[in-house]
Scaffold this motif. Sequence first.
Motif, PDB file in Angstrom:
ATOM      1  N   HIS A  61       0.562  -0.994   0.021  1.00  0.00           N
ATOM      2  CA  HIS A  61       0.197  -0.531  -0.119  1.00  0.00           C
ATOM      3  C   HIS A  61       0.733   1.438   0.247  1.00  0.00           C
ATOM      4  CE1 HIS A  61      -3.761   2.615   0.587  1.00  0.00           C
ATOM      5  NE2 HIS A  61      -3.228   3.321   2.000  1.00  0.00           N
ATOM      6  N   GLN A  62       2.200   0.700   0.348  1.00  0.00           N
ATOM      7  CA  GLN A  62       2.937   1.907   0.592  1.00  0.00           C
ATOM      8  C   GLN A  62       4.126   2.130  -0.491  1.00  0.00           C
ATOM      9  OE1 GLN A  62       4.247   1.327   3.996  1.00  0.00           O
ATOM     10  NE2 GLN A  62       3.038   3.066   5.240  1.00  0.00           N
ATOM     11  N   TYR A  63       4.678   3.124  -1.535  1.00  0.00           N
ATOM     12  CA  TYR A  63       5.604   3.037  -2.294  1.00  0.00           C
ATOM     13  C   TYR A  63       6.875   3.683  -1.553  1.00  0.00           C
ATOM     14  CZ  TYR A  63       4.540   7.852  -2.906  1.00  0.00           C
ATOM     15  OH  TYR A  63       4.267   9.360  -3.089  1.00  0.00           O
ATOM     16  N   THR A  64       8.136   3.490  -2.206  1.00  0.00           N
ATOM     17  CA  THR A  64       9.377   4.156  -1.395  1.00  0.00           C
ATOM     18  C   THR A  64       9.482   5.802  -2.508  1.00  0.00           C
ATOM     19  OG1 THR A  64      10.078   1.649  -1.555  1.00  0.00           O
ATOM     20  CG2 THR A  64      11.703   3.624  -1.773  1.00  0.00           C
ATOM     21  N   HIS A  65       9.914   6.331  -1.996  1.00  0.00           N
ATOM     22  CA  HIS A  65      10.136   7.320  -2.683  1.00  0.00           C
ATOM     23  C   HIS A  65      11.721   8.357  -1.698  1.00  0.00           C
ATOM     24  CE1 HIS A  65       9.650  11.156  -4.605  1.00  0.00           C
ATOM     25  NE2 HIS A  65       9.837  11.643  -3.957  1.00  0.00           N
ATOM     26  N   GLY A  66      12.491   8.275  -2.329  1.00  0.00           N
ATOM     27  CA  GLY A  66      13.685   9.124  -1.562  1.00  0.00           C
ATOM     28  C   GLY A  66      14.360   7.862  -0.465  1.00  0.00           C
ATOM     29  N   GLY A  67      14.570   6.851  -0.514  1.00  0.00           N
ATOM     30  CA  GLY A  67      14.577   6.573   0.334  1.00  0.00           C
ATOM     31  C   GLY A  67      13.612   5.984   2.177  1.00  0.00           C
ATOM     32  N   HIS A  68      12.351   6.931   1.711  1.00  0.00           N
ATOM     33  CA  HIS A  68      11.363   6.700   3.208  1.00  0.00           C
ATOM     34  C   HIS A  68      10.404   5.838   1.964  1.00  0.00           C
ATOM     35  CE1 HIS A  68      13.510   8.961   5.602  1.00  0.00           C
ATOM     36  NE2 HIS A  68      14.067   9.728   4.166  1.00  0.00           N
ATOM     37  N   GLU A  69       9.354   5.175   3.082  1.00  0.00           N
ATOM     38  CA  GLU A  69       8.367   5.127   2.846  1.00  0.00           C
ATOM     39  C   GLU A  69       7.212   6.284   2.779  1.00  0.00           C
ATOM     40  OE1 GLU A  69       7.313   1.657   2.262  1.00  0.00           O
ATOM     41  OE2 GLU A  69       8.886   0.679   2.091  1.00  0.00           O
ATOM     42  N   GLN A  70       6.365   6.348   1.560  1.00  0.00           N
ATOM     43  CA  GLN A  70       5.432   7.239   1.982  1.00  0.00           C
ATOM     44  C   GLN A  70       4.449   6.368   1.782  1.00  0.00           C
ATOM     45  OE1 GLN A  70       5.632  10.218   2.216  1.00  0.00           O
ATOM     46  NE2 GLN A  70       3.146  10.238   1.802  1.00  0.00           N
ATOM     47  N   GLY A  71       2.540   6.577   2.636  1.00  0.00           N
ATOM     48  CA  GLY A  71       1.690   6.073   1.795  1.00  0.00           C
ATOM     49  C   GLY A  71       0.961   6.930   1.015  1.00  0.00           C
TER      50      GLY A  71
ATOM     51  N   HIS B  77      10.834   1.422   8.716  1.00  0.00           N
ATOM     52  CA  HIS B  77      10.662   3.017   8.691  1.00  0.00           C
ATOM     53  C   HIS B  77       9.428   3.936   8.058  1.00  0.00           C
ATOM     54  CE1 HIS B  77      14.625   1.402   6.590  1.00  0.00           C
ATOM     55  NE2 HIS B  77      13.518   0.371   5.623  1.00  0.00           N
ATOM     56  N   GLU B  78       8.512   3.175   8.640  1.00  0.00           N
ATOM     57  CA  GLU B  78       7.230   4.340   9.059  1.00  0.00           C
ATOM     58  C   GLU B  78       6.882   5.478  10.010  1.00  0.00           C
ATOM     59  OE1 GLU B  78       6.193   0.187   7.081  1.00  0.00           O
ATOM     60  OE2 GLU B  78       7.006   0.774   8.309  1.00  0.00           O
ATOM     61  N   LEU B  79       8.034   4.354  10.992  1.00  0.00           N
ATOM     62  CA  LEU B  79       8.340   5.203  12.294  1.00  0.00           C
ATOM     63  C   LEU B  79       8.767   5.923  12.155  1.00  0.00           C
ATOM     64  CD1 LEU B  79       7.880   2.583  15.102  1.00  0.00           C
ATOM     65  CD2 LEU B  79       5.685   4.098  14.391  1.00  0.00           C
ATOM     66  N   VAL B  80       8.121   7.724  12.474  1.00  0.00           N
ATOM     67  CA  VAL B  80       9.317   8.392  12.279  1.00  0.00           C
ATOM     68  C   VAL B  80       9.546   9.187  13.933  1.00  0.00           C
ATOM     69  CG1 VAL B  80       8.745   9.278   9.928  1.00  0.00           C
ATOM     70  CG2 VAL B  80       7.059  10.186  11.945  1.00  0.00           C
TER      71      VAL B  80
ATOM     72  N   GLY C  67       1.279  11.517   9.102  1.00  0.00           N
ATOM     73  CA  GLY C  67       1.479  12.016   8.314  1.00  0.00           C
ATOM     74  C   GLY C  67       1.517  11.123   6.700  1.00  0.00           C
ATOM     75  N   PRO C  68       0.630  11.199   5.704  1.00  0.00           N
ATOM     76  CA  PRO C  68       1.003   9.851   5.005  1.00  0.00           C
ATOM     77  C   PRO C  68       2.135   8.851   5.228  1.00  0.00           C
ATOM     78  CG  PRO C  68       0.244  12.495   3.647  1.00  0.00           C
ATOM     79  CD  PRO C  68       1.143  12.465   4.905  1.00  0.00           C
ATOM     80  N   GLY C  69       1.992   7.820   5.174  1.00  0.00           N
ATOM     81  CA  GLY C  69       3.334   6.999   5.891  1.00  0.00           C
ATOM     82  C   GLY C  69       4.209   7.502   6.257  1.00  0.00           C
ATOM     83  N   ARG C  70       3.332   8.279   7.301  1.00  0.00           N
ATOM     84  CA  ARG C  70       4.383   8.059   8.710  1.00  0.00           C
ATOM     85  C   ARG C  70       3.898   7.972   9.887  1.00  0.00           C
ATOM     86  NH1 ARG C  70       6.760  10.806   4.402  1.00  0.00           N
ATOM     87  NH2 ARG C  70       8.423  12.163   4.482  1.00  0.00           N
ATOM     88  N   LEU C  71       3.730   7.244  10.597  1.00  0.00           N
ATOM     89  CA  LEU C  71       3.865   6.519  12.168  1.00  0.00           C
ATOM     90  C   LEU C  71       4.369   7.267  13.427  1.00  0.00           C
ATOM     91  CD1 LEU C  71       2.300   4.847   9.683  1.00  0.00           C
ATOM     92  CD2 LEU C  71       1.331   2.937  11.835  1.00  0.00           C
ATOM     93  N   ALA C  72       3.628   7.622  13.824  1.00  0.00           N
ATOM     94  CA  ALA C  72       4.775   7.285  15.859  1.00  0.00           C
ATOM     95  C   ALA C  72       3.331   6.516  16.870  1.00  0.00           C
ATOM     96  CB  ALA C  72       3.425   9.162  16.282  1.00  0.00           C
ATOM     97  N   ALA C  73       4.811   6.286  17.653  1.00  0.00           N
ATOM     98  CA  ALA C  73       4.125   5.559  18.990  1.00  0.00           C
ATOM     99  C   ALA C  73       4.667   5.799  20.020  1.00  0.00           C
ATOM    100  CB  ALA C  73       4.845   4.021  18.099  1.00  0.00           C
ATOM    101  N   ILE C  74       4.454   5.137  21.530  1.00  0.00           N
ATOM    102  CA  ILE C  74       4.367   5.228  22.275  1.00  0.00           C
ATOM    103  C   ILE C  74       4.183   3.822  22.811  1.00  0.00           C
ATOM    104  CG2 ILE C  74       4.072   6.485  24.700  1.00  0.00           C
ATOM    105  CD1 ILE C  74       2.672   8.407  23.181  1.00  0.00           C
ATOM    106  N   VAL C  75       5.872   3.493  22.823  1.00  0.00           N
ATOM    107  CA  VAL C  75       6.090   2.221  23.756  1.00  0.00           C
ATOM    108  C   VAL C  75       5.956   1.815  24.782  1.00  0.00           C
ATOM    109  CG1 VAL C  75       6.864  -0.676  23.145  1.00  0.00           C
ATOM    110  CG2 VAL C  75       6.898   1.563  21.108  1.00  0.00           C
ATOM    111  N   SER C  76       5.341   0.970  25.655  1.00  0.00           N
ATOM    112  CA  SER C  76       5.915   1.203  27.842  1.00  0.00           C
ATOM    113  C   SER C  76       6.400  -0.482  27.358  1.00  0.00           C
ATOM    114  CB  SER C  76       4.518   1.549  28.476  1.00  0.00           C
ATOM    115  OG  SER C  76       3.826   3.317  28.434  1.00  0.00           O
ATOM    116  N   ILE C  77       7.634  -0.252  28.544  1.00  0.00           N
ATOM    117  CA  ILE C  77       8.599  -1.537  28.227  1.00  0.00           C
ATOM    118  C   ILE C  77       8.427  -2.031  30.367  1.00  0.00           C
ATOM    119  CG2 ILE C  77       9.874  -2.780  28.239  1.00  0.00           C
ATOM    120  CD1 ILE C  77      10.822  -1.098  25.304  1.00  0.00           C
TER     121      ILE C  77
END
Length: 326
Positions: free
Chosen positions: A171-181, A308-311, A279-289
């Motif tokens: 569902h995503q394509y590579t653009h300039g070395g980054h995943e773009q959704g 790569h989707e995690l920015v 953002g398009p193809g850009r995801l954030a995450a909060i991880v508690s360990i």
Amino acid sequence: MTAFENPAVRLQAPHDHQFLGADHHRNERRVWLVIALTASMMLVEIVAGTVYGSMALVADGWHMSTHAGAMLITALAYGYARRNSNNPRFAFGTGKLGDLAGFASAVVLALIALLIGYESFIRLVNPIPISFGQAIAVAVVGLLVNLVSAWLLKDDHAHHYGHGHQHDHGHQYTHGGHEQGQDNNLRAAYVHVLADALTSVLAIVALLLGRGYGWLWADPLMGVVGAVVIARWSWGLIQDAGSVLLDAPQEAGEVRQEIEEALATTGDAICDLHVWQVGPGRLAAIVSIISANPRGINDYKELLAPIHELVHVTVEVAQATDGGTD
């Protein structure tokens, strides 16, 4: 009950929150170009129809104005997101503004489908005479304009007009070395143009049948068919853009699984995990360990770096200790 103690947080250098699509500027320019093309054709049809007394031309001109207005939402959203990409008021940038605009455009498209369906039903019940030669010429010119516009707005990856849940990482394509959704803002403008092109094709077919066989009912029937197809496209766009706005995009589930697999190698437990799109193809995450032998925060982030989707990643670590039970 297990007790937790919070270790000191390691501070890092400041970073920006610019999560716009990789082709944001290009897409913005192309949308403005299509608006200019559509508005010019709209004015020509309205003026010519008024001068020559052709209601077909006037009606098609006003129909194009609705799509130009919807695409204006797209263009303004691109501009606002770009100008405010570093505005600290937006906690995670303005990358999701395009999904808000795409959602609004999809609602407009759904209303257009309802209007087309209503008008077509009225024409089925009460047929009116049609100037076939003039109407065919208008439909052909409109189709050419929409084909050029569709070519300008075509994204670099496949569009999904229906709504299915087979969105894998293709569902995503590579653009300039980054995943773009998928850019739902551009997709909204593209679907508007494609919907207009569809109505032109169906109109040409119906008008040819009407002129050749006298089937006046073919024109409104094709209008009903077009309304159903356009409504389905708009519903798919509403679902996709809406899921991003509600922090429930399909890609988040896939990335969540990747995070769990990457951290499983540590033997530590994940007690809380949130993944959402910024953002398009850009995801954030909060991880508690939770860990009996916690590693450094950057060690955990390095394990997540290949995703790569995690920015934007926030890692919280708590040390598990023996404690009393309730």
